[in-house]
Design an enzyme around this catalytic site. Structure first.
Site, PDB file in Angstrom:
ATOM      1  N   CYS A   1     -35.971  38.502-118.679  1.00 48.30           N
ATOM      2  CA  CYS A   1     -37.120  39.352-118.958  1.00 48.30           C
ATOM      3  C   CYS A   1     -37.396  39.397-120.460  1.00 48.30           C
ATOM      4  O   CYS A   1     -38.549  39.301-120.900  1.00 48.30           O
ATOM      5  CB  CYS A   1     -36.897  40.755-118.414  1.00 48.30           C
ATOM      6  SG  CYS A   1     -38.307  41.863-118.627  1.00 48.30           S
TER       7      CYS A   1
ATOM      8  N   CYS B   1     -34.630  46.263-112.386  1.00 39.81           N
ATOM      9  CA  CYS B   1     -35.867  47.042-112.270  1.00 39.81           C
ATOM     10  C   CYS B   1     -36.656  46.709-111.014  1.00 39.81           C
ATOM     11  O   CYS B   1     -37.310  47.572-110.441  1.00 39.81           O
ATOM     12  CB  CYS B   1     -36.728  46.849-113.513  1.00 39.81           C
ATOM     13  SG  CYS B   1     -37.389  45.196-113.743  1.00 39.81           S
TER      14      CYS B   1
ATOM     15  N   GLY C   1     -40.053  55.371-121.276  1.00 37.12           N
ATOM     16  CA  GLY C   1     -38.776  56.037-121.506  1.00 37.12           C
ATOM     17  C   GLY C   1     -38.683  56.616-122.906  1.00 37.12           C
ATOM     18  O   GLY C   1     -39.561  56.427-123.749  1.00 37.12           O
ATOM     19  N   VAL C   2     -37.584  57.323-123.161  1.00 36.82           N
ATOM     20  CA  VAL C   2     -37.417  57.995-124.442  1.00 36.82           C
ATOM     21  C   VAL C   2     -37.194  57.004-125.583  1.00 36.82           C
ATOM     22  O   VAL C   2     -37.674  57.212-126.698  1.00 36.82           O
ATOM     23  CB  VAL C   2     -36.255  59.023-124.366  1.00 36.82           C
ATOM     24  CG1 VAL C   2     -34.926  58.348-124.068  1.00 36.82           C
ATOM     25  CG2 VAL C   2     -36.170  59.844-125.647  1.00 36.82           C
TER      26      VAL C   2
ATOM     27  N   MET D   1     -46.306  47.569-120.165  1.00 40.93           N
ATOM     28  CA  MET D   1     -46.339  46.358-119.345  1.00 40.93           C
ATOM     29  C   MET D   1     -46.191  46.722-117.873  1.00 40.93           C
ATOM     30  O   MET D   1     -45.136  47.233-117.464  1.00 40.93           O
ATOM     31  CB  MET D   1     -45.227  45.398-119.773  1.00 40.93           C
ATOM     32  CG  MET D   1     -45.425  44.823-121.164  1.00 40.93           C
ATOM     33  SD  MET D   1     -44.030  43.786-121.683  1.00 40.93           S
ATOM     34  CE  MET D   1     -42.790  45.063-122.018  1.00 40.93           C
TER      35      MET D   1
END
Length: 378
Positions: A101, A203, A10-11, A32
């Site tokens: 996480c 996710c 992602g950004v 990951m």
């Protein structure tokens, strides 16, 4: 410093890695791989860590001119984050998988492996600040603070990391006040992810259907929906699919006698029962949390009440409270007691994360074990 940059694709993580390079660190990028399905693709903005994300991370690393690797942490992710998610719902609690996480993957498995390989720190694209201040002994104290970007602040999910891992973490986006600034920075640097949409939801539930995911993994377990008197009002297909404070999807056959909406008040896994009732019974002003992690030993001392604010959801509003560290199963400071001193909170469920703040500074975090109204505990 030798810095391992966690690159999700992602950004945010791409710009974080770029800023680490710009700061003069010796940076290596790592993606990951958390999904067991190597062919998993993104569904719009849902999910993350997909095959496209790995490709985006690689392209960003190429632009930055840094080495890039993919680490397969899918089994660790399944055995910790996903397994915890399922077992917590099965036990009638409401987990936060992003907290788990960060605890087990990003700041345990990743950071510990990075340390073993000789890296000094891990850089991530989280929105939070680390403030360094001199301690009473002359040593530098690292404090975790909120990001100035209120909409993106992630200090809530980072509070679980603890002081030792905080000392080896870098958050280059800490001073960015908006996501637009981060995107502009990415575009200026020629990073193709500058306009990539944010990921959201859980996710590993890429389609956003959490209830469907739970049914698939835990199966059908019919039971009763009852009111506070024990009167059966309806049936459910598994008490694990309900959470305290839930209003929609109760499947009740008739309205309440007063015509007011009903909410889930309690999930009883041993009897597979869901208890519902009026909204006012959701209000609580006392919380007990276990597995506490403290980040401010200069402020929080065992057994002493401290004026603070607490937050029980990732983007929930903090409320005034007093907190203290008390003995728990894991030691003399393993639990957190919270007494709200302002307005009560509604819909606080066991399994949620409660984070204590003083201003922007994170004092500590714990997993909610019990939430109740103080007059009931007297």
């Amino acid at each position: 410093m030798r810095v391992l940059a966690a690159m999700s694709g992602g950004v945010d993580s791409a710009v974080a890695a770029a800023l680490a390079v710009e700061a003069g660190h010796d940076v290596v990028g790592v993606h990951m791989a958390l999904s067991r399905n190597r062919q998993q693709f993104r569904t719009g903005s849902r999910g993350c860590c997909s095959i496209e994300d790995a490709g985006d991370a690689r392209r960003a690393a190429d632009v930055l001119g840094i080495p890039y690797y993919v680490w397969d942490l899918s089994e660790r992710f399944e055995d910790t984050v996903v397994a915890d998610f399922l077992s917590e719902y099965e036990a009638g609690r409401t987990p936060n998988p992003c907290v788990r996480c960060n605890e087990h993957i990003k700041f345990e498995a990743l950071l510990d492996k990075a340390t073993a390989l000789g890296f000094d720190a891990v850089a991530t694209g989280h929105y939070a600040r680390v403030v360094e201040t001199p301690g009473a002994d002359g040593a530098v104290r690292r404090e975790l603070h909120r990001s100035p970007n209120d909409a993106k602040d992630q200090s809530y999910v980072l509070a679980v990391m603890g002081p030792e891992r905080l000392a080896r973490s870098i958050f280059p986006l800490g001073d960015f006040a908006s996501k637009d600034e981060v995107r502009a920075e990415a575009e200026r640097r020629g990073l193709s992810v500058s306009a990539k949409p944010d990921s959201y939801d859980i996710c590993f539930v890429a389609d956003g259907d959490t209830q469907g995911f739970l049914r698939e993994r835990l199966g059908s377990r019919p039971g009763a929906v009852v009111d506070t008197d024990g009167t059966v009002l309806g049936e459910h297909d598994g008490s694990y699919g309900y959470t305290v404070g839930q209003r929609k999807g109760l499947g009740l056959g008739r309205p309440a006698a007063d015509g007011q909406p009903r909410y889930v008040l309690e999930v009883q896994p041993t009897t597979n029962t869901v208890v519902v009732g009026p909204a006012e019974l959701l209000s609580i002003d006392e919380i007990l949390g276990h597995n506490a992690v403290w980040l401010a030993d200069d402020v929080v001392r065992a057994g002493e009440w401290v004026e603070a604010e607490v937050q029980v959801r990732a983007h929930g509003a903090p409320v005034p409270a007093r907190v203290r560290a008390v003995p728990g199963a894991g030691g003399p400071r393993d639990a957190m007691e919270v007494e709200l001193t302002g307005r009560p909170l509604r819909g606080v469920a066991a399994g949620q994360s409660v984070v204590a703040y003083r201003g922007t500074r994170v004092l500590g975090q714990a997993t909610v074990e019990r939430a109740r109204r103080r007059e009931r505990s007297a």
